[in-house]
Write a protein that holds these residues in place. Structure first.
Motif, short mmCIF file in Angstrom:
data_model
loop_
_atom_site.label_atom_id
_atom_site.label_comp_id
_atom_site.label_asym_id
_atom_site.label_seq_id
_atom_site.Cartn_x
_atom_site.Cartn_y
_atom_site.Cartn_z
N VAL A 107 0.92 -1.16 0.01
CA VAL A 107 -0.04 -0.08 -0.16
C VAL A 107 0.74 1.19 -0.07
O VAL A 107 0.72 2.27 -0.73
CB VAL A 107 -0.96 0.16 1.08
CG1 VAL A 107 -1.83 1.26 1.25
CG2 VAL A 107 -1.79 -1.26 1.23
N GLU A 108 1.79 1.27 0.78
CA GLU A 108 2.61 2.54 0.98
C GLU A 108 3.31 3.10 -0.38
O GLU A 108 3.39 4.07 -0.80
CB GLU A 108 3.48 2.39 2.20
CG GLU A 108 2.83 2.86 3.45
CD GLU A 108 2.02 4.02 3.68
OE1 GLU A 108 2.56 5.09 3.34
OE2 GLU A 108 1.01 3.72 4.06
N GLU A 109 3.99 1.80 -1.06
CA GLU A 109 4.66 2.08 -2.03
C GLU A 109 4.01 2.67 -3.25
O GLU A 109 4.49 3.01 -4.06
CB GLU A 109 5.35 0.83 -2.46
CG GLU A 109 6.63 0.35 -1.60
CD GLU A 109 6.23 -0.26 -0.47
OE1 GLU A 109 4.88 -0.46 0.18
OE2 GLU A 109 6.84 -0.74 0.55
N GLN A 110 2.44 2.19 -3.07
CA GLN A 110 1.67 2.66 -4.29
C GLN A 110 1.33 4.03 -4.40
O GLN A 110 0.90 4.74 -5.21
CB GLN A 110 0.43 2.30 -4.27
CG GLN A 110 0.41 0.56 -4.39
CD GLN A 110 -0.88 -0.03 -4.66
OE1 GLN A 110 -1.86 0.68 -5.12
NE2 GLN A 110 -1.06 -1.36 -4.33
N LYS A 111 1.86 4.81 -3.17
CA LYS A 111 1.59 6.21 -3.03
C LYS A 111 2.84 6.97 -3.81
O LYS A 111 2.97 8.43 -3.67
CB LYS A 111 1.52 6.88 -1.68
CG LYS A 111 0.21 6.12 -1.05
CD LYS A 111 0.14 6.58 0.30
CE LYS A 111 -1.03 5.72 0.92
NZ LYS A 111 -1.21 6.05 2.42
N GLN A 112 3.63 6.48 -4.69
CA GLN A 112 4.79 7.15 -5.42
C GLN A 112 4.21 8.14 -6.33
O GLN A 112 3.20 7.77 -6.99
CB GLN A 112 5.44 6.05 -5.99
CG GLN A 112 6.72 6.40 -6.64
CD GLN A 112 7.68 5.57 -7.26
OE1 GLN A 112 7.22 4.39 -7.04
NE2 GLN A 112 8.86 6.11 -7.94
N ASN A 113 4.88 9.26 -6.17
CA ASN A 113 4.50 10.24 -7.07
C ASN A 113 4.73 9.79 -8.55
O ASN A 113 5.88 9.29 -8.93
CB ASN A 113 5.40 11.46 -6.78
CG ASN A 113 5.34 12.53 -7.76
OD1 ASN A 113 4.88 12.61 -8.82
ND2 ASN A 113 5.38 14.00 -7.14
N PRO A 114 3.72 9.87 -9.53
CA PRO A 114 3.79 9.56 -10.99
C PRO A 114 4.86 10.18 -11.65
O PRO A 114 5.38 9.48 -12.55
CB PRO A 114 2.51 9.59 -11.30
CG PRO A 114 1.66 10.57 -10.48
CD PRO A 114 2.37 10.61 -9.03
N LEU A 115 5.25 11.29 -11.20
CA LEU A 115 6.23 12.05 -11.88
C LEU A 115 7.61 11.37 -11.51
O LEU A 115 8.57 11.48 -12.35
CB LEU A 115 6.33 13.52 -11.64
CG LEU A 115 4.99 14.30 -12.54
CD1 LEU A 115 4.85 15.64 -11.59
CD2 LEU A 115 5.48 14.34 -13.95
N ASP A 116 7.94 11.02 -10.14
CA ASP A 116 9.11 10.30 -9.82
C ASP A 116 9.27 9.09 -10.48
O ASP A 116 10.25 8.57 -11.16
CB ASP A 116 9.05 10.08 -8.27
CG ASP A 116 9.09 11.27 -7.75
OD1 ASP A 116 9.61 12.70 -8.08
OD2 ASP A 116 8.78 11.16 -6.42
N LEU A 117 7.96 8.21 -10.74
CA LEU A 117 8.02 7.01 -11.54
C LEU A 117 8.34 7.12 -12.98
O LEU A 117 9.14 6.58 -13.39
CB LEU A 117 6.50 6.54 -11.45
CG LEU A 117 6.41 4.97 -11.94
CD1 LEU A 117 7.23 3.95 -11.41
CD2 LEU A 117 4.88 4.77 -11.87
N THR A 118 8.00 8.47 -13.52
CA THR A 118 8.16 8.46 -14.85
C THR A 118 9.61 8.89 -15.23
O THR A 118 10.19 8.27 -16.08
CB THR A 118 7.16 9.90 -15.32
OG1 THR A 118 5.85 9.55 -15.41
CG2 THR A 118 7.62 10.07 -16.98
#
Length: 182
Positions: A107-118
Motif C-alpha cells: 500500500v505505501e509504495e503505491q503512493k509514489q509520485n507518478p512524476l518520480d515514477l516517470t
C-alpha cells in the motif's frame, strides 16, 4: 508432456460448466499453471463489468494445478481481496500494472509520485534504449490522471521526439504542479 513448464491463460465463458470444462481440458493437455481472466471475451474495454472472482474460485477447486487470478486488480488491497475471494495461488495484473508498476509492492509504495515514477522509467530507458513510442506510451500510463487535469501538457508529450524531450515534459509538468501547490 513437454520438457519445459507450460502455462495457459483463459477467459471464462457465460456458462460456468463450460469454464470448468475448459480449465480441466487445459490441465489435461499439460498446462502446469492456469491463469483465469474472470471476464468473457466479449466483456472488455470501456464497458467491461467486474471480473467474476466466484468462477475463478470454482475453477481453483476443480483443477489440481496452480491457478492465477486475473481481473479487477487495481490496488494492492485488490490483490489481498482477490486472493481471499478466489483462493487462487497468485494474482496477475496487466493494464493497471502499466499505470502503477509498484502495484504488488504494498500500500505505501503505491503512493509514489507518478512524476518520480516517470523520471525513473526514463532514466532506465537511457540504460536500456527502446523506441520513443514505447516511452511515450508508458509515460501516458503513469501520468494519465495528471495529464487529464493538465490537457495542454498532453500535447507536449505527444510531440516529444526523444527521451530528453520526454524528460523535459516531465520537468515542466512537475514545475507547474509545484507552482500551483505553493
Amino acid at each position: 508432456h513437454c520438457n519445459v513448464p507450460i502455462t495457459a491463460k483463459m477467459r471464462i465463458f457465460d456458462d460456468d460448466a463450460k469454464s470448468l470444462q475448459y480449465a480441466k481440458m487445459l490441465q489435461d493437455a499439460g498446462a502446469q499453471i492456469i491463469t483465469v481472466h474472470g471476464r468473457t471475451r466479449e466483456n472488455k474495454g470501456a464497458t467491461a463489468t467486474p471480473a467474476n472472482w466466484e468462477i475463478i474460485k470454482k475453477i481453483k477447486e476443480h483443477v489440481s494445478v496452480p491457478v492465477i487470478s486475473n481481473g479487477n486488480i487495481v490496488t494492492y488491497q485488490d490483490v489481498v481481496n482477490c486472493l481471499e475471494a478466489t483462493t487462487a495461488d497468485g494474482v496477475m495484473s496487466a493494464e493497471w500494472l502499466r499505470r502503477n508498476p509498484a502495484l504488488f509492492a504494498g500500500v505505501e509504495e503505491q503512493k509514489q509520485n507518478p512524476l518520480d515514477l516517470t523520471d525513473e522509467y526514463l532514466d532506465l530507458c537511457g540504460e536500456y534504449p527502446c523506441p520513443i513510442s514505447y516511452m511515450r506510451s508508458h509515460c501516458f500510463k503513469f501520468l494519465v490522471e495528471l495529464l487529464n487535469a493538465n490537457a495542454d501538457m498532453r500535447m507536449q508529450f505527444v510531440e516529444a521526439k526523444s527521451r530528453d524531450d520526454l524528460k523535459a515534459c516531465s520537468a515542466a509538468l512537475r514545475l507547474r504542479l509545484s507552482s500551483t501547490a505553493a
